[in-house]
Design an enzyme around this catalytic site. Sequence first.
Site, PDB file in Angstrom:
ATOM      1  N   ARG B 324      -5.318 -14.209   4.770  1.00 11.55           N
ATOM      2  CA  ARG B 324      -5.312 -12.750   4.632  1.00 11.55           C
ATOM      3  C   ARG B 324      -6.560 -12.145   5.264  1.00 11.55           C
ATOM      4  O   ARG B 324      -6.504 -11.095   5.912  1.00 11.55           O
ATOM      5  CB  ARG B 324      -5.168 -12.322   3.173  1.00 11.55           C
ATOM      6  CG  ARG B 324      -5.117 -10.812   3.013  1.00 11.55           C
ATOM      7  CD  ARG B 324      -4.891 -10.341   1.582  1.00 11.55           C
ATOM      8  NE  ARG B 324      -3.521 -10.458   1.111  1.00 11.55           N
ATOM      9  CZ  ARG B 324      -2.537  -9.623   1.419  1.00 11.55           C
ATOM     10  NH1 ARG B 324      -2.753  -8.615   2.248  1.00 11.55           N
ATOM     11  NH2 ARG B 324      -1.327  -9.802   0.932  1.00 11.55           N
ATOM     12  N   GLU B 725      -4.031  -3.676  -4.398  1.00 10.49           N
ATOM     13  CA  GLU B 725      -5.158  -4.148  -3.594  1.00 10.49           C
ATOM     14  C   GLU B 725      -5.697  -3.097  -2.630  1.00 10.49           C
ATOM     15  O   GLU B 725      -6.906  -2.951  -2.513  1.00 10.49           O
ATOM     16  CB  GLU B 725      -4.756  -5.433  -2.864  1.00 10.49           C
ATOM     17  CG  GLU B 725      -4.434  -6.534  -3.857  1.00 10.49           C
ATOM     18  CD  GLU B 725      -4.309  -7.908  -3.225  1.00 10.49           C
ATOM     19  OE1 GLU B 725      -3.341  -8.120  -2.490  1.00 10.49           O
ATOM     20  OE2 GLU B 725      -5.159  -8.751  -3.470  1.00 10.49           O
TER      21      GLU B 725
END
Lengths: 324, 790
Positions: B324, B725
Amino acid sequence: MLPSFAYVRPTTLKAAVAALAAPGTRAHAGGTDLLGCLRDRVFPADTLVSLAGLPELVGVTPTAEGGLRLGAMTTVATVAGHPDIAARYRALAEAAAAVASPQLRNQGTLGGNLCQRPRCWYFRGDFHCARKGGGKCFAVDGENRYHCVFGGETCFIVHPSDTAPALVALDALVRLAGAGGSRVVPLEKFFVPPSADFTRETVLEPGEVLTEVVVPAPPAGARSTYRKVRARGAWDFALAGAAVSLGIEGGRVKHARVVLSGAAPIPWRVPAAEQALIGHRLDGATIARAADAAVAGAEPLADNAYKVPLLRCAVEEALTALNS
Amino acid sequence: MTSHLEPVPGPLGGRHPRIDAAAKVTGSTRYVADLALPGMLHAALATATVASARVLGVDTAAARAHADVVAVLTAADVPANSIGVIFGDQPLLVTDRVRMVGDRFALVAARTAEAAWTAARLVGASLEELPGVFDPVAAVADDAPLVNGASNVFRTFHVQRGDTAKQAKRAAVVVEAEYRVGGQDHAYLEPQGCLAIPEGRERITIVASCQCPFYIQQGVASVLGLPLAAVRVEQAPTGGGFGGKEDYPTEPAACAALLAWHTGHPVRLIYPRELDLQATTKRHAMVVRHRWGADRAGRLRFAEVETFMDAGAYVGLSTVVAERANVSAIGPYHVGAVRVATHVVYTNNLFGGAFRGFGAPQVTWAAEATMDKLATRLGMDPVELRRVNVLDDTRRTICTGQRLRTPVLAREVLDRAVELAGWDGFRAAPPAADGAWRHGMGVSLVLYGCNLHWGGQRLDRSSAVVILQADGSVVVRVGLTEMGQGNLTACQTVAAAALGVDPSQVQVWQPDTTTVADSGPTVASRGSLMSGRAILDAVRRLRVRLDPVAAELLGCRPGEVELAGGFARVAGSPERAVAMQAVAKEMSARRIETIATGWHRTKARRFDPATGQGAPYEFYAMACHVARVAVDPGLGIVRVEEVTAAHDVGRVLHRDALEGQIHGGVVQGMGWGVSEELRLDRGRLVNPNFTDYVIPTSADAPRITIALVESDSEAGPCGAKGIGEPSFIPTAAAVRNAVCDALGVEVDTLPLTPPRLVEALGERHPFAWVVEAATRPATEHEPATVGPRA
């Protein structure tokens, strides 16, 4: 996990003092520091002797000499909100208001705030450090970001109290009651630096209890303040701070006390800074000289040199605030 | 009663009461520490306080002899002693090596928690201390002590796009920098905890505070050697997770399960806060090296990023975090050529794991710092530089070569945040210093891939069950969890909208691995998206049986039935309606199946891990935060006054829950950026408490202004995108840029504590000269050894 202990609650000072003479006892005032220390196994206690059954230890009353007597069991919140204190001993009111959080100020006591154990994560944590009878100070070559820059020598704790530097600046006295009666000690002499004895922080003997704090009448032209530097808006110990008390007559400083917090194992009075003020007008040049003098001789560790300019700045801000 | 003819607003985008709010606020929610069973034992852990050692022996005699102790287990008692979530590099109980502080020597079960923890301290481990390595860059050196396996570099992940050397020739300015972006603790209100309930030796139930019941199911089954079907995991109401209850809870669950298995008693394990802070996973500390260049017009020509991720002693989820991090490493910007390398490095520090943002916050912080440095060197406004480079509908290829679906809203969130925050006015006439306080404003963008990365595709599916009750109320079960983020309420909203009933008619219950199929983890902002899509699928399947019944009652064809306002009605003729209760009653009377399952899986994608090129995520969410700060340069104090947060959210499911996520993300992000610092002494945390580990209080929270940029997307249910997030990631970077703006210095390390700012100011601190003038250097100190060293 909080270990088991016996709990007694005497209703006379004499009984409390007698109970505290036994080994393994600890005085319990507000308990905000004590219970955490027991839970974290900083030190053990078999019996807690509560002082909550002694109403004579609570309250703020005038003294015959024009000062104030503050019972040791008076809450920090009461000190912070007391109109006489705010009017005449501003540094103390500001310091009390800067303590911890509202909940802790409601529960914590003035006496407890003076007697709380030092801040040092090795002392508070699961490390067998010198102050706990171990062989070394872990901070010297360990994580010493928040340790002292004055008076460390063998143990680099910082004194955690906000009210203590303010009260030292106000020339406070403390009364200590023991089996043989009571004695009165200037607060400044109440604290024990590591150079004298690194196993204790105060002159309290086993079986002695701090019963009251007396602040004398302020000097002529008195003004005082406490400046606390902290990272968080609430519930944070001082990274650095300064309590300053002045008497100004005829435009000149006649009386001065400069005491640093977050700087040393005890509230750190700086006579050189006081001398830089006395006899002078409180102007920018004098303030700068005093602030420089306040940090002269600092001995930072590897990771806390930042405290020196921080302390200097705190002293300058405090003195500047008194100049308006 | 409301007439069915009146228009009824659906629940989507509304503010109906959150399903779990009243019970939590009034204290009636029962967390795992509130649960007790007859005969229940209490577990405790004996753990290492040094980070690197050879284990010569573990002596449990004193612990066994302690009053009320029932069992003390060591590695020899574990059927399969491996607990790593992806790789088998971590033992449940150590055998020959200690690799980090918190490694477990032994497990204790006792009749009281006091006895258990006291006995755990009596476990004696005979150790030979070994050299450790505590910095991810130092760990890469040839002569560094090996932590776990043959190399300290576990793996390196790459992104390679275009020719950076060629593009570098076209750059007028180049910024080189090294950022040290530290770790963070999750600081959830409820520490780790679980309860293991054995049923003979055949099967076991685990009730756990967790995000991922299916991870626990797999971990416990593996450690005990049981089939998955013999391990039932029920999620207890969970007091915060933030990623800290993704991978880690499998460890305490396996410990409690093992003790329950051996003793035959229910066993509860609740972590004390100190152990929780010391032993659980953390946000990865990273060292991020940049070399970025732009041409005179500000166009980014190339970006080279090399990151050393401190994985700690065990790899855990670090490889996935690195994946990520790579996708977010250059932000939502168009760059001529990109080269990214992220090394997953073993050290003897605390181990990294999942944490809100999952690698993206660290690299975003670095990217946005570099953008500001480029702006300074080019003499451009930071927002203007971003406008030159930001992705939009006309330029929508990210660093992995993936062309994003339109609308691409990075430019819109930037414009909205900047306008709301009053950027132009602030830059044109910055507020004068207010006493010691100086003011600054900073901006940060984020490119966030929703759901799981290509590497986790096999887990990216989700299960739901919808049961229409005889009274018309509805039970929903999903495989993804509520941890405070609002998933129950989001699922309730989606189900209510799909069935056309009031949300109060829908009850969504906590997951249990025996009621739904494995739905993967509740992470990556995928809770509402994946559960919601599965719920829609379940409702679709339920309607195959429901619509014919309703049609019969309505006298229409099944294809004409629509559900709205609590009624089944004829599309186009709302006056022809029958209450859902009546439909449910009729289905019940006819014994028609009223339970339906639903399933959703994300679209399969192509990706080349060797070059990092392809479609790592199915879709993306953009966000922009602008921070306004006041800084006292003398004292180093930062006051974050306002954060303006513009988010590309698709469509709003539940407005309160969405705003709550943004508020929480901003404050947690600010804490990471400004005050939270894990202080490690040779791998041991010296500040494992909330006095010394400084999280923000309400007194520190800034004013938060929110702009939601909505659009129709094919993303999640009803067009929603994830928010958990993206709400966290940009804040710390925006605050950093604002503080640097206020002070006129560049700070390349977080958090921005007073000590760090005083140090960053260096000679520019108003009293910098004082350090030299007033002090004697630290090197003059002798270590203060008083008596024999312990």
